[in-house]
Design an enzyme around this catalytic site. Sequence first.
Site, PDB file in Angstrom:
ATOM      1  N   HIS A  47       9.342  -7.769   1.463  1.00 41.70           N
ATOM      2  CA  HIS A  47       8.444  -8.396   0.485  1.00 41.70           C
ATOM      3  C   HIS A  47       8.148  -7.419  -0.656  1.00 41.70           C
ATOM      4  CE1 HIS A  47       7.497 -10.346   4.430  1.00 41.70           C
ATOM      5  NE2 HIS A  47       7.655 -11.427   3.677  1.00 41.70           N
ATOM      6  N   ASP A  80      10.950  -5.569   8.002  1.00 38.76           N
ATOM      7  CA  ASP A  80      11.145  -7.014   8.086  1.00 38.76           C
ATOM      8  C   ASP A  80      12.407  -7.485   7.360  1.00 38.76           C
ATOM      9  OD1 ASP A  80       9.824  -6.240   5.784  1.00 38.76           O
ATOM     10  OD2 ASP A  80       8.110  -7.567   6.067  1.00 38.76           O
ATOM     11  N   ASP A  97      10.335  -2.620   2.225  1.00 37.64           N
ATOM     12  CA  ASP A  97       9.884  -3.830   2.909  1.00 37.64           C
ATOM     13  C   ASP A  97      10.562  -5.035   2.248  1.00 37.64           C
ATOM     14  OD1 ASP A  97       7.193  -4.710   4.696  1.00 37.64           O
ATOM     15  OD2 ASP A  97       7.811  -6.208   3.224  1.00 37.64           O
ATOM     16  N   HIS A 144       0.561  -5.136  -0.127  1.00 40.01           N
ATOM     17  CA  HIS A 144       0.150  -6.331  -0.879  1.00 40.01           C
ATOM     18  C   HIS A 144      -1.290  -6.254  -1.383  1.00 40.01           C
ATOM     19  CE1 HIS A 144       3.828  -8.360   0.066  1.00 40.01           C
ATOM     20  NE2 HIS A 144       3.594  -8.405   1.360  1.00 40.01           N
TER      21      HIS A 144
HETATM   22 ZN   LIG Z   1       6.899  -7.429   4.501  1.00 44.13          ZN
END
Ligand SMILES: [Zn+2]
Length: 349
Positions: A168, A253, A166, A129
């Site tokens: 995200h 995740d 991931d 991120h």
């Molecule tokens: Zn994540």
Amino acid sequence: MGSRLVATLLLLYEETMLRHQAGPGHPERPARLAAVVDALSAARLPRAEWVAPRPAALDALTRIHHPEYVARLRELAGSHAQLDPDTGMGPDSQSAAWLAAGAAVDAVDAVVEGASRRAFALVRPPGHHAEARRGMGFCLLNNIAIAAAHAVAAHGCKRVLVVDWDIHHGNGTQHVFATRDDVLFFSTHRYPFYPGTGALEEVGRGAGAGFTFNVPMPWGLGDREYGAVFEQLLLPLADAYRPDLVLVSAGFDAHRDDPLGDQRVTEDGFAAMCGMVRDLADRHAGGRLVLFLEGGYDLSGLSRSARGCAEVLCGADPPQIRSALAETRDLVGRIQEVQGRYWPVFAPG
Ligand SMILES: [Zn+2]
């Protein structure tokens, strides 16, 4: 250095990374990395070697991050700070971040120079991120982006494939390479979800058009759907791109037990995905493959998934998952329609 092949899998880890404190009660906690290291220490990993990374050099960081942001992080060494509501630092966080980025550089050096066939950077804070000028989403420095840029600048790699599984979206990685064709960013992520980016229509710009490949996924998908997406999208894409290095933002995740995500992937599913990536790296990139630990917040699901991947990286047969081809037809079709403008393999016959 030279071409002497000494290890099948290099495991990069240094205990300072356990001392990064993101804040009281924060899900990105030291126990995560401790659980992964314990699980991998207990696993049977033939020809794996553990090595401590060195802190990253300034020039490796500033290939991705603005010098003012890097200087600001340095000034925060030894203190508590909050970069955004999700992203905190404690007294050892700057040291940990430099080691995580250093692990990224050292891992690339090892697989490109032939000291190891594959590598797994066991790091925190995570990275995908982090943007050029700011940390966010638990991430301070973008480890995998630093690795990809290092591979191009220091080793002359021309086609680096970044796979981000991931849950995200890896907004930072996408953004720093948006206009480049020497790094192809492929991401599966829950959508819409944090951080809000990763729409199907985000495909890159200029010379980078078509080199951002987003697979936004509805919630509730598991091993069979992820397998279908990898089989029908990632594998043909990789065969068309022919990467000379493969890097993975390996967050866990999307595991069915994760408290932050809502997907249903199991440790067998992650190992199967890792097997597909391993085989495409073997096919195109001389085996050169590096995994980077990103998210994953259920200690048991995280550590079992990381262990399953490490076993596959050491040569174990991946679990067999029957892909849900029919159930993913619409999702895959929408992506083929958009990416078919850039990748003839997906264009309608
Ligand atoms: Zn994540």
